[in-house]
Write a protein that holds these residues in place. Structure first.
Motif, PDB file in Angstrom:
ATOM      1  N   TYR A   8       0.852  -1.250   0.084  1.00  0.00           N
ATOM      2  CA  TYR A   8       0.035   0.110   0.171  1.00  0.00           C
ATOM      3  C   TYR A   8       0.901   1.039   0.010  1.00  0.00           C
ATOM      4  N   LEU A   9       1.984   1.257   0.897  1.00  0.00           N
ATOM      5  CA  LEU A   9       2.709   2.444   0.883  1.00  0.00           C
ATOM      6  C   LEU A   9       3.405   2.548  -0.445  1.00  0.00           C
ATOM      7  N   VAL A  10       4.008   1.727  -0.938  1.00  0.00           N
ATOM      8  CA  VAL A  10       4.789   1.784  -2.128  1.00  0.00           C
ATOM      9  C   VAL A  10       3.779   2.379  -3.394  1.00  0.00           C
ATOM     10  N   GLY A  11       2.381   1.794  -3.301  1.00  0.00           N
ATOM     11  CA  GLY A  11       1.324   2.336  -4.149  1.00  0.00           C
ATOM     12  C   GLY A  11       1.176   3.776  -3.962  1.00  0.00           C
ATOM     13  N   VAL A  12       1.225   4.318  -2.701  1.00  0.00           N
ATOM     14  CA  VAL A  12       0.922   5.748  -2.461  1.00  0.00           C
ATOM     15  C   VAL A  12       2.099   6.532  -3.031  1.00  0.00           C
ATOM     16  N   ASN A  13       3.240   6.019  -2.843  1.00  0.00           N
ATOM     17  CA  ASN A  13       4.593   6.749  -3.239  1.00  0.00           C
ATOM     18  C   ASN A  13       4.535   6.815  -4.588  1.00  0.00           C
ATOM     19  N   VAL A  14       4.114   5.711  -5.332  1.00  0.00           N
ATOM     20  CA  VAL A  14       4.132   5.925  -6.922  1.00  0.00           C
ATOM     21  C   VAL A  14       2.976   6.819  -7.300  1.00  0.00           C
ATOM     22  N   ARG A  15       1.791   6.896  -6.947  1.00  0.00           N
ATOM     23  CA  ARG A  15       0.762   7.742  -7.214  1.00  0.00           C
ATOM     24  C   ARG A  15       1.019   9.198  -6.839  1.00  0.00           C
ATOM     25  N   MET A  16       1.764   9.478  -5.725  1.00  0.00           N
ATOM     26  CA  MET A  16       2.100  10.937  -5.454  1.00  0.00           C
ATOM     27  C   MET A  16       3.129  11.170  -6.345  1.00  0.00           C
ATOM     28  N   THR A  17       4.129  10.286  -6.795  1.00  0.00           N
ATOM     29  CA  THR A  17       5.174  10.801  -7.837  1.00  0.00           C
ATOM     30  C   THR A  17       4.525  11.097  -9.005  1.00  0.00           C
ATOM     31  N   ASP A  18       3.747  10.392  -9.605  1.00  0.00           N
ATOM     32  CA  ASP A  18       2.922  10.535 -10.913  1.00  0.00           C
ATOM     33  C   ASP A  18       2.372  12.051 -10.823  1.00  0.00           C
ATOM     34  N   PHE A  19       1.556  12.284  -9.375  1.00  0.00           N
ATOM     35  CA  PHE A  19       0.808  13.478  -9.381  1.00  0.00           C
ATOM     36  C   PHE A  19       1.869  14.656  -9.258  1.00  0.00           C
ATOM     37  N   LEU A  20       2.839  14.487  -8.493  1.00  0.00           N
ATOM     38  CA  LEU A  20       3.791  15.679  -8.290  1.00  0.00           C
ATOM     39  C   LEU A  20       4.466  15.969  -9.671  1.00  0.00           C
ATOM     40  N   GLY A  21       4.783  14.839 -10.521  1.00  0.00           N
ATOM     41  CA  GLY A  21       5.221  15.048 -11.855  1.00  0.00           C
ATOM     42  C   GLY A  21       4.365  15.942 -12.644  1.00  0.00           C
ATOM     43  N   LYS A  22       3.095  15.922 -12.550  1.00  0.00           N
ATOM     44  CA  LYS A  22       2.130  16.625 -13.335  1.00  0.00           C
ATOM     45  C   LYS A  22       2.184  18.064 -12.784  1.00  0.00           C
ATOM     46  N   HIS A  23       2.498  18.528 -11.577  1.00  0.00           N
ATOM     47  CA  HIS A  23       2.314  19.746 -10.811  1.00  0.00           C
ATOM     48  C   HIS A  23       3.458  20.196 -10.604  1.00  0.00           C
ATOM     49  N   PRO A  24       4.458  20.635 -11.186  1.00  0.00           N
ATOM     50  CA  PRO A  24       5.903  21.098 -11.057  1.00  0.00           C
ATOM     51  C   PRO A  24       5.766  22.562 -10.204  1.00  0.00           C
ATOM     52  N   LEU A  25       4.773  23.149 -10.447  1.00  0.00           N
ATOM     53  CA  LEU A  25       4.563  24.693  -9.739  1.00  0.00           C
ATOM     54  C   LEU A  25       4.016  24.563  -8.113  1.00  0.00           C
ATOM     55  N   LEU A  26       3.327  23.463  -8.004  1.00  0.00           N
ATOM     56  CA  LEU A  26       2.932  22.967  -6.738  1.00  0.00           C
ATOM     57  C   LEU A  26       3.874  22.694  -5.751  1.00  0.00           C
ATOM     58  N   VAL A  27       5.067  21.919  -6.324  1.00  0.00           N
ATOM     59  CA  VAL A  27       6.287  21.526  -5.749  1.00  0.00           C
ATOM     60  C   VAL A  27       7.095  22.792  -5.464  1.00  0.00           C
ATOM     61  N   GLU A  28       7.404  23.467  -6.596  1.00  0.00           N
ATOM     62  CA  GLU A  28       8.153  24.729  -6.213  1.00  0.00           C
ATOM     63  C   GLU A  28       7.700  25.659  -5.470  1.00  0.00           C
ATOM     64  N   LYS A  29       6.384  26.169  -5.758  1.00  0.00           N
ATOM     65  CA  LYS A  29       5.842  27.367  -4.809  1.00  0.00           C
ATOM     66  C   LYS A  29       5.173  27.039  -3.563  1.00  0.00           C
ATOM     67  N   VAL A  30       4.829  25.815  -3.300  1.00  0.00           N
ATOM     68  CA  VAL A  30       4.010  25.274  -1.918  1.00  0.00           C
ATOM     69  C   VAL A  30       5.065  24.346  -1.275  1.00  0.00           C
ATOM     70  N   LEU A  31       5.009  23.120  -1.722  1.00  0.00           N
ATOM     71  CA  LEU A  31       5.568  21.710  -1.074  1.00  0.00           C
ATOM     72  C   LEU A  31       7.117  22.329  -0.490  1.00  0.00           C
ATOM     73  N   ARG A  32       7.929  22.916  -1.652  1.00  0.00           N
ATOM     74  CA  ARG A  32       9.253  22.961  -1.205  1.00  0.00           C
ATOM     75  C   ARG A  32       9.220  23.952   0.172  1.00  0.00           C
ATOM     76  N   ARG A  33       8.384  24.827   0.198  1.00  0.00           N
ATOM     77  CA  ARG A  33       8.505  25.895   1.302  1.00  0.00           C
ATOM     78  C   ARG A  33       7.887  24.974   2.643  1.00  0.00           C
ATOM     79  N   ILE A  34       7.060  24.257   2.570  1.00  0.00           N
ATOM     80  CA  ILE A  34       6.861  23.170   3.678  1.00  0.00           C
ATOM     81  C   ILE A  34       7.700  22.471   3.909  1.00  0.00           C
ATOM     82  N   ALA A  35       8.465  21.729   3.124  1.00  0.00           N
ATOM     83  CA  ALA A  35       9.608  21.097   3.351  1.00  0.00           C
ATOM     84  C   ALA A  35      10.817  21.830   4.127  1.00  0.00           C
ATOM     85  N   ASN A  36      10.660  23.047   4.054  1.00  0.00           N
ATOM     86  CA  ASN A  36      11.965  23.760   4.609  1.00  0.00           C
ATOM     87  C   ASN A  36      11.339  24.487   5.784  1.00  0.00           C
ATOM     88  N   LEU A  37      10.074  24.227   6.496  1.00  0.00           N
ATOM     89  CA  LEU A  37       9.790  24.895   7.700  1.00  0.00           C
ATOM     90  C   LEU A  37      10.799  24.117   8.741  1.00  0.00           C
TER      91      LEU A  37
END
Ligand SMILES: [Zn+2]
Length: 246
Positions: A8-37
Protein backbone atom coordinates in the motif's frame (compact mmCIF):
# COMPACT_ATOMS: atom_id res chain seq x y z
CA UNK A 1 6.29 -4.82 8.20
CA UNK A 2 3.19 -6.61 6.86
CA UNK A 3 3.55 -7.09 3.08
CA UNK A 4 0.03 -5.67 2.43
CA UNK A 5 0.87 -2.43 4.28
CA UNK A 6 4.22 -2.32 2.48
CA UNK A 7 2.49 -2.73 -0.91
CA UNK A 8 0.00 0.00 0.00
CA UNK A 9 2.79 2.44 0.97
CA UNK A 10 4.67 1.70 -2.28
CA UNK A 11 1.44 2.33 -4.25
CA UNK A 12 0.85 5.66 -2.46
CA UNK A 13 4.45 6.67 -3.21
CA UNK A 14 4.05 5.90 -6.94
CA UNK A 15 0.70 7.76 -7.19
CA UNK A 16 2.21 10.79 -5.39
CA UNK A 17 5.22 10.71 -7.77
CA UNK A 18 2.88 10.72 -10.78
CA UNK A 19 0.77 13.52 -9.32
CA UNK A 20 3.73 15.76 -8.40
CA UNK A 21 5.35 15.10 -11.80
CA UNK A 22 2.30 16.72 -13.39
CA UNK A 23 2.31 19.69 -10.99
CA UNK A 24 5.84 21.18 -10.89
CA UNK A 25 4.54 24.59 -9.75
CA UNK A 26 2.83 23.05 -6.73
CA UNK A 27 6.20 21.48 -5.82
CA UNK A 28 8.21 24.64 -6.38
CA UNK A 29 5.83 27.23 -4.87
CA UNK A 30 4.13 25.29 -2.07
CA UNK A 31 5.65 21.94 -1.12
CA UNK A 32 9.28 23.07 -1.13
CA UNK A 33 8.37 25.84 1.34
CA UNK A 34 6.58 23.34 3.59
CA UNK A 35 9.61 21.00 3.31
CA UNK A 36 11.84 23.80 4.58
CA UNK A 37 9.75 24.77 7.62
CA UNK A 38 11.53 24.18 10.96
CA UNK A 39 9.18 21.32 11.92
CA UNK A 40 9.73 19.59 8.55
CA UNK A 41 13.49 19.99 8.91
CA UNK A 42 13.28 18.39 12.32
CA UNK A 43 10.92 15.49 11.63
CA UNK A 44 10.89 14.63 7.90
CA UNK A 45 13.48 12.31 6.36
CA UNK A 46 15.70 13.97 3.78
CA UNK A 47 14.29 11.95 0.86
CA UNK A 48 10.75 13.02 1.76
CA UNK A 49 11.89 16.65 1.79
CA UNK A 50 13.65 16.14 -1.59
CA UNK A 51 10.42 14.54 -2.90
CA UNK A 52 8.70 17.81 -1.89
CA UNK A 53 11.26 19.81 -3.88
CA UNK A 54 13.92 20.62 -1.25
CA UNK A 55 17.46 20.82 -2.65
CA UNK A 56 20.63 19.42 -1.10
CA UNK A 57 21.47 22.92 0.07
CA UNK A 58 18.07 23.25 1.77
CA UNK A 59 18.98 20.05 3.63
CA UNK A 60 22.47 21.01 4.86
CA UNK A 61 22.58 22.40 8.38
CA UNK A 62 25.55 24.74 8.87
CA UNK A 63 26.75 25.35 12.42
CA UNK A 64 29.05 28.34 11.96
CA UNK A 65 30.01 28.43 15.62
CA UNK A 66 31.31 24.86 15.56
CA UNK A 67 32.39 25.03 11.89
CA UNK A 68 30.45 21.86 11.04
CA UNK A 69 28.06 20.89 8.24
CA UNK A 70 25.41 18.23 8.74
CA UNK A 71 23.42 16.55 5.96
CA UNK A 72 20.50 14.91 7.72
CA UNK A 73 22.61 13.13 10.32
CA UNK A 74 25.72 12.70 8.15
CA UNK A 75 28.60 15.09 8.75
CA UNK A 76 30.10 16.54 5.57
CA UNK A 77 32.94 18.77 4.40
CA UNK A 78 32.93 20.78 1.17
CA UNK A 79 36.14 20.71 -0.85
CA UNK A 80 37.28 22.44 -4.06
CA UNK A 81 36.97 20.19 -7.15
CA UNK A 82 40.70 20.59 -7.90
CA UNK A 83 41.29 18.22 -4.94
CA UNK A 84 40.38 15.39 -7.36
CA UNK A 85 43.46 16.28 -9.42
CA UNK A 86 45.72 16.91 -6.43
CA UNK A 87 44.76 13.61 -4.73
CA UNK A 88 45.30 11.61 -7.95
CA UNK A 89 48.68 13.24 -8.65
CA UNK A 90 49.92 12.68 -5.10
CA UNK A 91 48.73 9.05 -5.09
CA UNK A 92 50.32 8.41 -8.52
CA UNK A 93 53.65 9.85 -7.30
CA UNK A 94 53.63 7.59 -4.23
CA UNK A 95 52.02 4.41 -5.63
CA UNK A 96 52.45 4.62 -9.42
CA UNK A 97 49.67 5.26 -11.98
CA UNK A 98 48.04 1.81 -11.94
CA UNK A 99 47.85 1.52 -8.15
CA UNK A 100 46.57 5.11 -7.89
CA UNK A 101 43.69 4.17 -10.24
CA UNK A 102 42.84 1.14 -8.07
CA UNK A 103 43.04 3.26 -4.91
CA UNK A 104 40.67 5.84 -6.40
CA UNK A 105 38.17 3.09 -7.35
CA UNK A 106 38.26 1.59 -3.87
CA UNK A 107 37.91 4.99 -2.18
CA UNK A 108 34.87 5.72 -4.37
CA UNK A 109 33.33 2.31 -3.63
CA UNK A 110 33.94 2.32 0.12
CA UNK A 111 33.02 6.00 0.47
CA UNK A 112 29.68 5.57 -1.25
CA UNK A 113 28.81 2.19 0.26
CA UNK A 114 29.57 3.36 3.79
CA UNK A 115 27.74 6.67 3.31
CA UNK A 116 24.68 4.72 2.10
CA UNK A 117 24.96 2.27 5.02
CA UNK A 118 25.14 5.13 7.48
CA UNK A 119 22.54 7.41 5.84
CA UNK A 120 20.06 4.80 4.61
CA UNK A 121 20.88 1.55 6.42
CA UNK A 122 20.71 3.27 9.79
CA UNK A 123 17.51 5.14 8.93
CA UNK A 124 18.76 8.74 8.68
CA UNK A 125 17.73 9.58 5.11
CA UNK A 126 14.72 7.49 4.07
CA UNK A 127 11.60 6.16 5.83
CA UNK A 128 11.88 2.74 7.47
CA UNK A 129 9.44 1.05 5.07
CA UNK A 130 11.55 1.93 2.02
CA UNK A 131 14.84 1.12 3.78
CA UNK A 132 13.43 -2.37 4.48
CA UNK A 133 13.02 -2.99 0.72
CA UNK A 134 16.65 -2.56 -0.31
CA UNK A 135 20.09 -4.04 0.44
CA UNK A 136 18.98 -7.69 0.62
CA UNK A 137 19.97 -10.68 -1.48
CA UNK A 138 17.31 -10.88 -4.20
CA UNK A 139 16.41 -7.16 -3.96
CA UNK A 140 17.14 -6.61 -7.68
CA UNK A 141 14.78 -9.49 -8.70
CA UNK A 142 12.01 -8.06 -6.49
CA UNK A 143 12.40 -4.58 -8.06
CA UNK A 144 12.19 -6.06 -11.56
CA UNK A 145 9.19 -8.31 -10.90
CA UNK A 146 6.98 -5.71 -9.15
CA UNK A 147 6.30 -2.67 -11.41
CA UNK A 148 5.19 -0.36 -8.55
CA UNK A 149 8.17 -1.27 -6.39
CA UNK A 150 10.49 -0.93 -9.40
CA UNK A 151 9.11 2.52 -10.13
CA UNK A 152 9.61 3.62 -6.51
CA UNK A 153 13.22 2.36 -6.49
CA UNK A 154 13.90 4.12 -9.81
CA UNK A 155 12.46 7.42 -8.52
CA UNK A 156 14.17 7.17 -5.12
CA UNK A 157 17.51 6.40 -6.79
CA UNK A 158 17.07 9.44 -9.06
CA UNK A 159 16.27 11.62 -6.02
CA UNK A 160 19.32 10.42 -4.09
CA UNK A 161 21.53 10.92 -7.19
CA UNK A 162 20.21 14.48 -7.45
CA UNK A 163 20.90 15.23 -3.78
CA UNK A 164 24.30 13.54 -3.44
CA UNK A 165 25.84 13.56 -6.91
CA UNK A 166 24.28 16.31 -9.03
CA UNK A 167 23.80 18.92 -6.31
CA UNK A 168 27.15 17.82 -4.84
CA UNK A 169 29.08 18.84 -7.99
CA UNK A 170 29.71 15.28 -9.33
CA UNK A 171 28.07 15.94 -12.72
CA UNK A 172 24.68 15.07 -14.19
CA UNK A 173 24.15 11.41 -13.28
CA UNK A 174 21.55 8.87 -14.45
CA UNK A 175 21.19 5.15 -13.73
CA UNK A 176 18.98 2.45 -15.30
CA UNK A 177 19.00 0.45 -12.07
CA UNK A 178 16.14 -1.85 -13.17
CA UNK A 179 17.79 -3.04 -16.38
CA UNK A 180 20.54 -5.54 -17.11
CA UNK A 181 23.33 -4.68 -17.68
CA UNK A 182 23.04 -1.70 -15.36
CA UNK A 183 24.52 1.42 -16.91
CA UNK A 184 25.34 4.70 -15.18
CA UNK A 185 25.97 7.79 -17.28
CA UNK A 186 27.61 11.04 -16.15
CA UNK A 187 27.84 14.33 -17.96
CA UNK A 188 30.53 16.71 -16.69
CA UNK A 189 32.28 14.28 -14.38
CA UNK A 190 34.82 16.29 -12.32
CA UNK A 191 37.43 13.56 -12.85
CA UNK A 192 37.04 13.87 -16.66
CA UNK A 193 37.27 17.67 -16.39
CA UNK A 194 40.30 17.74 -14.08
CA UNK A 195 42.23 14.64 -15.19
CA UNK A 196 41.65 14.81 -18.97
CA UNK A 197 42.27 14.95 -21.84
CA UNK A 198 43.30 11.32 -22.00
CA UNK A 199 43.42 8.35 -24.40
CA UNK A 200 41.76 6.06 -21.79
CA UNK A 201 38.92 6.48 -19.23
CA UNK A 202 39.96 8.44 -16.13
CA UNK A 203 36.90 8.37 -13.83
CA UNK A 204 38.06 5.61 -11.49
CA UNK A 205 36.64 7.17 -8.34
CA UNK A 206 33.21 7.61 -9.90
CA UNK A 207 33.33 4.02 -11.22
CA UNK A 208 33.75 2.96 -7.57
CA UNK A 209 30.98 5.34 -6.47
CA UNK A 210 28.52 3.88 -8.99
CA UNK A 211 29.40 0.30 -7.99
CA UNK A 212 29.08 1.15 -4.26
CA UNK A 213 25.69 2.80 -4.77
CA UNK A 214 24.27 -0.08 -6.87
CA UNK A 215 25.75 -2.76 -4.59
CA UNK A 216 24.08 -1.20 -1.57
CA UNK A 217 20.64 -0.86 -3.21
CA UNK A 218 20.61 -4.31 -4.84
CA UNK A 219 22.24 -6.14 -1.90
CA UNK A 220 24.91 -7.82 -4.05
CA UNK A 221 28.42 -6.68 -4.95
CA UNK A 222 28.86 -5.08 -8.37
CA UNK A 223 32.00 -4.04 -10.22
CA UNK A 224 31.87 -1.01 -12.55
CA UNK A 225 33.93 -0.48 -15.72
CA UNK A 226 34.01 2.83 -17.55
CA UNK A 227 33.40 2.13 -21.26
CA UNK A 228 33.54 5.70 -22.57
CA UNK A 229 34.79 8.90 -20.98
CA UNK A 230 34.39 12.63 -21.60
CA UNK A 231 38.16 12.91 -21.05
CA UNK A 232 38.53 10.91 -24.32
CA UNK A 233 36.12 13.23 -26.16
CA UNK A 234 32.93 11.15 -25.61
CA UNK A 235 29.69 13.13 -25.00
CA UNK A 236 29.37 11.59 -21.52
CA UNK A 237 31.03 9.02 -19.30
CA UNK A 238 29.38 5.56 -19.32
CA UNK A 239 29.88 2.92 -16.64
CA UNK A 240 28.75 -0.70 -17.10
CA UNK A 241 28.10 -2.68 -13.96
CA UNK A 242 28.43 -6.43 -13.53
CA UNK A 243 27.80 -8.59 -10.51
CA UNK A 244 31.06 -9.76 -8.98
CA UNK A 245 31.37 -13.52 -8.76
CA UNK A 246 31.46 -14.65 -5.13
ZN1 LIG B 1 34.92 9.61 -17.45
Amino acid sequence: MNSKILGYLVGVNVRMTDFLGKHPLLVEKVLRRIANLPLSRKYLKVIVRAFMGATAFDCHLVDVEKGRVNFSGVEEIIMPAVMVKIQRQVLAEILGEEEAEKAFYEMGYEGMYREMSYGIGEGRWIPGFSASLINETGSADKFRSDPSLGRMIEESTALMLRLIAMEGGWGNVASNILEEPIKVTVKNSPEARWLGPSDKPVCHMFAGVSAGNTSFINGVKYRARETSCMAMGAPCCVFELEKESA
